[in-house]
Write a protein that holds these residues in place. Structure first.
Motif, mmCIF file in Angstrom:
data_model
loop_
_atom_site.group_PDB
_atom_site.id
_atom_site.type_symbol
_atom_site.label_atom_id
_atom_site.label_comp_id
_atom_site.label_asym_id
_atom_site.label_seq_id
_atom_site.Cartn_x
_atom_site.Cartn_y
_atom_site.Cartn_z
ATOM 1 N N ALA A 45 -8.512 45.923 119.157
ATOM 2 C CA ALA A 45 -8.027 47.313 119.170
ATOM 3 C C ALA A 45 -8.400 48.030 117.876
ATOM 4 C CB ALA A 45 -6.515 47.343 119.382
ATOM 5 N N THR A 46 -8.364 47.321 116.759
ATOM 6 C CA THR A 46 -8.772 47.902 115.482
ATOM 7 C C THR A 46 -10.264 48.184 115.487
ATOM 8 O OG1 THR A 46 -7.012 46.709 114.327
ATOM 9 C CG2 THR A 46 -8.829 47.547 112.980
ATOM 10 N N TRP A 47 -11.070 47.237 115.975
ATOM 11 C CA TRP A 47 -12.525 47.414 116.059
ATOM 12 C C TRP A 47 -12.877 48.639 116.899
ATOM 13 C CZ3 TRP A 47 -16.872 46.362 113.794
ATOM 14 C CH2 TRP A 47 -18.072 46.485 114.482
ATOM 15 N N GLY A 49 -10.908 51.174 117.589
ATOM 16 C CA GLY A 49 -10.423 52.354 116.885
ATOM 17 C C GLY A 49 -11.362 52.808 115.783
ATOM 18 N N LEU A 50 -11.972 51.865 115.082
ATOM 19 C CA LEU A 50 -12.929 52.210 114.034
ATOM 20 C C LEU A 50 -14.218 52.789 114.611
ATOM 21 C CD1 LEU A 50 -12.572 49.111 111.690
ATOM 22 C CD2 LEU A 50 -11.870 51.459 111.169
ATOM 23 N N ASN A 51 -14.494 52.494 115.871
ATOM 24 C CA ASN A 51 -15.738 52.926 116.505
ATOM 25 C C ASN A 51 -15.578 54.131 117.416
ATOM 26 O OD1 ASN A 51 -18.002 50.941 115.823
ATOM 27 N ND2 ASN A 51 -16.237 49.634 116.165
ATOM 28 N N THR A 52 -14.462 54.818 117.322
ATOM 29 C CA THR A 52 -14.288 56.040 118.099
ATOM 30 C C THR A 52 -14.229 57.224 117.154
ATOM 31 O OG1 THR A 52 -11.887 55.817 118.085
ATOM 32 C CG2 THR A 52 -13.049 54.907 119.983
ATOM 33 N N MET A 53 -14.478 58.386 117.682
ATOM 34 C CA MET A 53 -14.501 59.578 116.859
ATOM 35 C C MET A 53 -13.495 60.587 117.415
ATOM 36 S SD MET A 53 -17.956 61.501 115.663
ATOM 37 C CE MET A 53 -18.294 62.331 117.183
ATOM 38 N N GLY A 54 -12.600 61.042 116.593
ATOM 39 C CA GLY A 54 -11.684 62.094 116.989
ATOM 40 C C GLY A 54 -10.622 61.691 117.990
ATOM 41 N N SER A 55 -10.292 60.412 118.079
ATOM 42 C CA SER A 55 -9.270 59.986 119.039
ATOM 43 C C SER A 55 -7.880 59.966 118.436
ATOM 44 C CB SER A 55 -9.608 58.598 119.594
ATOM 45 O OG SER A 55 -10.817 58.658 120.315
ATOM 46 N N GLY A 56 -7.774 60.212 117.150
ATOM 47 C CA GLY A 56 -6.472 60.313 116.507
ATOM 48 C C GLY A 56 -5.841 59.004 116.095
ATOM 49 N N GLU A 57 -6.572 57.890 116.177
ATOM 50 C CA GLU A 57 -6.001 56.609 115.747
ATOM 51 C C GLU A 57 -5.733 56.645 114.243
ATOM 52 O OE1 GLU A 57 -9.042 55.533 118.949
ATOM 53 O OE2 GLU A 57 -9.071 56.707 117.137
ATOM 54 N N VAL A 58 -4.632 56.045 113.864
ATOM 55 C CA VAL A 58 -4.330 55.857 112.450
ATOM 56 C C VAL A 58 -4.472 54.363 112.203
ATOM 57 C CG1 VAL A 58 -2.614 56.050 110.637
ATOM 58 C CG2 VAL A 58 -2.774 57.825 112.403
ATOM 59 N N ILE A 59 -5.472 53.988 111.400
ATOM 60 C CA ILE A 59 -5.773 52.582 111.174
ATOM 61 C C ILE A 59 -5.619 52.279 109.690
ATOM 62 C CG2 ILE A 59 -7.534 50.786 111.374
ATOM 63 C CD1 ILE A 59 -8.772 52.521 113.605
ATOM 64 N N SER A 60 -4.736 51.364 109.391
ATOM 65 C CA SER A 60 -4.518 50.958 108.004
ATOM 66 C C SER A 60 -5.708 50.143 107.513
ATOM 67 C CB SER A 60 -3.244 50.128 107.914
ATOM 68 O OG SER A 60 -3.103 49.583 106.623
ATOM 69 N N SER A 61 -6.128 50.375 106.279
ATOM 70 C CA SER A 61 -7.283 49.640 105.752
ATOM 71 C C SER A 61 -7.007 48.154 105.586
ATOM 72 C CB SER A 61 -7.731 50.227 104.417
ATOM 73 O OG SER A 61 -6.706 50.111 103.464
ATOM 74 N N ASP A 62 -5.749 47.736 105.598
ATOM 75 C CA ASP A 62 -5.478 46.303 105.499
ATOM 76 C C ASP A 62 -5.568 45.603 106.852
ATOM 77 O OD1 ASP A 62 -3.137 47.232 106.629
ATOM 78 O OD2 ASP A 62 -1.813 46.242 105.189
ATOM 79 N N SER A 63 -5.880 46.335 107.933
ATOM 80 C CA SER A 63 -6.023 45.703 109.245
ATOM 81 C C SER A 63 -7.444 45.250 109.519
ATOM 82 C CB SER A 63 -5.564 46.664 110.355
ATOM 83 O OG SER A 63 -6.376 47.806 110.408
ATOM 84 N N TYR A 64 -8.342 45.490 108.577
ATOM 85 C CA TYR A 64 -9.712 45.005 108.715
ATOM 86 C C TYR A 64 -10.175 44.511 107.396
ATOM 87 C CZ TYR A 64 -10.788 49.767 107.149
ATOM 88 O OH TYR A 64 -10.835 50.948 106.459
#
Length: 64
Positions: A45-47, A49-64
């Protein structure tokens, strides 16, 4: 080396997996110009999320 591609949906869009010879992960270039090492154990799910544009995901930098 051939990249694995899989047709998705009725319009048969394709995707290919990321590759690296670094042990444990790969270096990834982000849209802001930064390069970071991502572990092979990254959550799917993190991967995605990092590969989508403008979907509004908030991904913490400690999750990758």
């Amino acid at each position: 080396m051939d990249l694995p591609c899989t047709g998705i949906g009725s319009d048969q869009q394709a995707y290919a997996g990321a590759r690296s010879r670094h042990p444990g992960g790969l270096n990834v270039l982000f849209g802001d110009g930064s390069v970071r090492f991502l572990k092979n154990s990254i959550n799917m799910a993190t991967w995605i999320g990092l590969n989508t544009m403008g979907s509004g995901e908030v991904i913490s930098s400690d999750s990758y």
